[in-house]
Design a protein around this motif. Structure first.
Motif, PDB file in Angstrom:
ATOM      1  N   ASP A  91       0.869  -1.167   0.000  1.00 63.65           N
ATOM      2  CA  ASP A  91       0.000   0.000   0.000  1.00 63.65           C
ATOM      3  C   ASP A  91       0.911   1.223   0.000  1.00 63.65           C
ATOM      4  N   PHE A  92       1.219   1.690  -1.189  1.00 58.11           N
ATOM      5  CA  PHE A  92       2.164   2.796  -1.351  1.00 58.11           C
ATOM      6  C   PHE A  92       1.535   4.156  -1.072  1.00 58.11           C
ATOM      7  N   ALA A  93       0.228   4.148  -0.748  1.00 58.29           N
ATOM      8  CA  ALA A  93      -0.452   5.382  -0.370  1.00 58.29           C
ATOM      9  C   ALA A  93      -0.192   5.726   1.101  1.00 58.29           C
ATOM     10  N   LYS A  94       0.293   4.749   1.862  1.00 55.86           N
ATOM     11  CA  LYS A  94       0.607   4.990   3.274  1.00 55.86           C
ATOM     12  C   LYS A  94       1.865   5.846   3.387  1.00 55.86           C
ATOM     13  N   PRO A  95       1.874   6.788   4.321  1.00 53.50           N
ATOM     14  CA  PRO A  95       3.082   7.605   4.519  1.00 53.50           C
ATOM     15  C   PRO A  95       4.326   6.756   4.821  1.00 53.50           C
ATOM     16  N   SER A  96       4.145   5.641   5.506  1.00 54.90           N
ATOM     17  CA  SER A  96       5.287   4.792   5.853  1.00 54.90           C
ATOM     18  C   SER A  96       5.907   4.112   4.633  1.00 54.90           C
ATOM     19  N   ALA A  97       5.196   4.117   3.499  1.00 54.22           N
ATOM     20  CA  ALA A  97       5.687   3.452   2.287  1.00 54.22           C
ATOM     21  C   ALA A  97       6.278   4.421   1.268  1.00 54.22           C
ATOM     22  N   LEU A  98       6.383   5.684   1.613  1.00 60.09           N
ATOM     23  CA  LEU A  98       6.889   6.681   0.661  1.00 60.09           C
ATOM     24  C   LEU A  98       8.321   6.395   0.213  1.00 60.09           C
ATOM     25  N   GLY A  99       9.098   5.720   1.047  1.00 59.75           N
ATOM     26  CA  GLY A  99      10.485   5.391   0.704  1.00 59.75           C
ATOM     27  C   GLY A  99      10.604   4.461  -0.494  1.00 59.75           C
ATOM     28  N   TRP A 100       9.536   3.768  -0.858  1.00 63.03           N
ATOM     29  CA  TRP A 100       9.580   2.828  -1.981  1.00 63.03           C
ATOM     30  C   TRP A 100       9.691   3.528  -3.338  1.00 63.03           C
ATOM     31  N   LYS A 101       9.309   4.785  -3.426  1.00 61.76           N
ATOM     32  CA  LYS A 101       9.289   5.473  -4.730  1.00 61.76           C
ATOM     33  C   LYS A 101      10.657   5.445  -5.421  1.00 61.76           C
ATOM     34  N   GLY A 102      11.720   5.796  -4.714  1.00 61.88           N
ATOM     35  CA  GLY A 102      13.065   5.820  -5.303  1.00 61.88           C
ATOM     36  C   GLY A 102      13.509   4.463  -5.822  1.00 61.88           C
ATOM     37  N   PRO A 103      13.477   3.416  -4.987  1.00 62.80           N
ATOM     38  CA  PRO A 103      13.886   2.093  -5.469  1.00 62.80           C
ATOM     39  C   PRO A 103      13.034   1.577  -6.631  1.00 62.80           C
ATOM     40  N   ILE A 104      11.735   1.857  -6.597  1.00 65.54           N
ATOM     41  CA  ILE A 104      10.855   1.409  -7.681  1.00 65.54           C
ATOM     42  C   ILE A 104      11.324   2.011  -9.000  1.00 65.54           C
ATOM     43  N   VAL A 105      11.623   3.296  -8.977  1.00 67.91           N
ATOM     44  CA  VAL A 105      12.073   3.988 -10.193  1.00 67.91           C
ATOM     45  C   VAL A 105      13.504   3.580 -10.549  1.00 67.91           C
ATOM     46  N   ASN A 106      14.400   3.619  -9.579  1.00 69.90           N
ATOM     47  CA  ASN A 106      15.821   3.355  -9.831  1.00 69.90           C
ATOM     48  C   ASN A 106      16.128   1.935 -10.280  1.00 69.90           C
ATOM     49  N   PHE A 107      15.321   0.970  -9.847  1.00 71.82           N
ATOM     50  CA  PHE A 107      15.588  -0.431 -10.179  1.00 71.82           C
ATOM     51  C   PHE A 107      14.583  -1.002 -11.179  1.00 71.82           C
ATOM     52  N   GLY A 108      13.801  -0.131 -11.812  1.00 73.74           N
ATOM     53  CA  GLY A 108      12.878  -0.572 -12.858  1.00 73.74           C
ATOM     54  C   GLY A 108      11.878  -1.609 -12.375  1.00 73.74           C
ATOM     55  N   MET A 109      11.295  -1.352 -11.215  1.00 74.58           N
ATOM     56  CA  MET A 109      10.348  -2.305 -10.633  1.00 74.58           C
ATOM     57  C   MET A 109       8.917  -1.873 -10.946  1.00 74.58           C
ATOM     58  N   MET A 110       8.019  -2.851 -11.002  1.00 76.27           N
ATOM     59  CA  MET A 110       6.611  -2.559 -11.184  1.00 76.27           C
ATOM     60  C   MET A 110       5.930  -2.571  -9.815  1.00 76.27           C
ATOM     61  N   PRO A 111       5.382  -1.401  -9.394  1.00 69.60           N
ATOM     62  CA  PRO A 111       4.671  -1.390  -8.121  1.00 69.60           C
ATOM     63  C   PRO A 111       3.253  -1.948  -8.308  1.00 69.60           C
ATOM     64  N   ILE A 112       2.845  -2.813  -7.408  1.00 68.69           N
ATOM     65  CA  ILE A 112       1.492  -3.354  -7.430  1.00 68.69           C
ATOM     66  C   ILE A 112       0.790  -2.800  -6.189  1.00 68.69           C
ATOM     67  N   GLN A 113      -0.043  -1.794  -6.416  1.00 71.98           N
ATOM     68  CA  GLN A 113      -0.741  -1.093  -5.335  1.00 71.98           C
ATOM     69  C   GLN A 113      -1.881  -1.942  -4.786  1.00 71.98           C
ATOM     70  N   GLN A 114      -1.888  -2.133  -3.475  1.00 72.52           N
ATOM     71  CA  GLN A 114      -2.973  -2.826  -2.785  1.00 72.52           C
ATOM     72  C   GLN A 114      -3.394  -1.973  -1.595  1.00 72.52           C
ATOM     73  N   PHE A 115      -4.542  -1.322  -1.722  1.00 74.62           N
ATOM     74  CA  PHE A 115      -5.020  -0.493  -0.624  1.00 74.62           C
ATOM     75  C   PHE A 115      -5.409  -1.361   0.563  1.00 74.62           C
ATOM     76  N   SER A 116      -5.111  -0.890   1.760  1.00 73.68           N
ATOM     77  CA  SER A 116      -5.492  -1.597   2.978  1.00 73.68           C
ATOM     78  C   SER A 116      -6.892  -1.140   3.364  1.00 73.68           C
TER      79      SER A 116
END
Length: 187
Positions: free
Chosen positions: A71-96
């Motif tokens: 759940d990348f909408a959570k403030p605690s998950a904001l750190g994922w943005k850089g690695p997702i972009v930098n390592f060419g990852m596909m984020p799969i959003q799952q709202f809690s």
């Protein structure tokens, strides 16, 4: 004459053993070329370890699929943005939607089965501490694919570790990398 023959034979065996060791070393140095599906439980694993995770995954194959679930909408998950972009990852959003429900785990399991049935991957790397992935690991192995789990040592379910072909303790790998960088600084 018999002694000489045995000594010659022993030398031949030692030369053969040396050649075999060299071949094995060369094979181990080659990067594996098997297509690998990298599936990361972003609710369970720190974004800070993505570089290490990808480095370790590349020991087993080429990460042709790189997905992180959470759940990348959570403030605690904001750190994922850089690695997702930098390592060419596909984020799969799952709202809690409801606290305590495993929507992230369910999405990851469904995708793992879809990827398995696509036939495109020989290796699956499941990055989590969660025992919920034990059955999916055994199912993937049943199809003759290699399954690697990564997690934080004692925090990782012993059932998941047992269900996989290999387990990478990210805590130990971080310690090794820290030690290497310390050794590099001393040089």
């Amino acid at each position: 004459h018999e002694l000489q023959r045995l000594q010659d034979q022993n030398r031949s065996f030692r030369a053969l053993e040396k050649d075999l060791k060299q071949i094995i070393l060369e094979e181990e140095r080659k990067a594996p070329e098997s297509p690998l599906a990298l599936l990361i439980d972003g609710d369970n694993i720190s974004w800070r370890d993505v570089g290490l995770i990808i480095q370790e995954a590349e020991r087993y194959g080429i990460a042709t699929t790189r997905r992180v679930y959470g759940d990348f909408a959570k403030p605690s998950a904001l750190g994922w943005k850089g690695p997702i972009v930098n390592f060419g990852m596909m984020p799969i959003q799952q709202f809690s939607m409801i606290a305590g429900k495993n929507s992230t785990d369910c999405a990851m399991i469904v995708d793992a089965m879809d990827l398995l049935h696509s036939g495109k991957h020989e290796v699956f790397c499941i990055v989590t501490n969660d025992s919920d992935f034990t059955r999916v690991a055994t199912r993937i192995r049943d199809d003759g694919k290699r399954v690697v789990a990564m997690g934080y040592g004692e925090q990782t379910s012993c059932f998941l570790k047992a269900a996989c072909d290999d387990f990478v303790n990210l805590n130990l790998q971080k310690s090794c990398n820290d030690q290497k960088s310390c050794n590099d600084q001393k040089s």
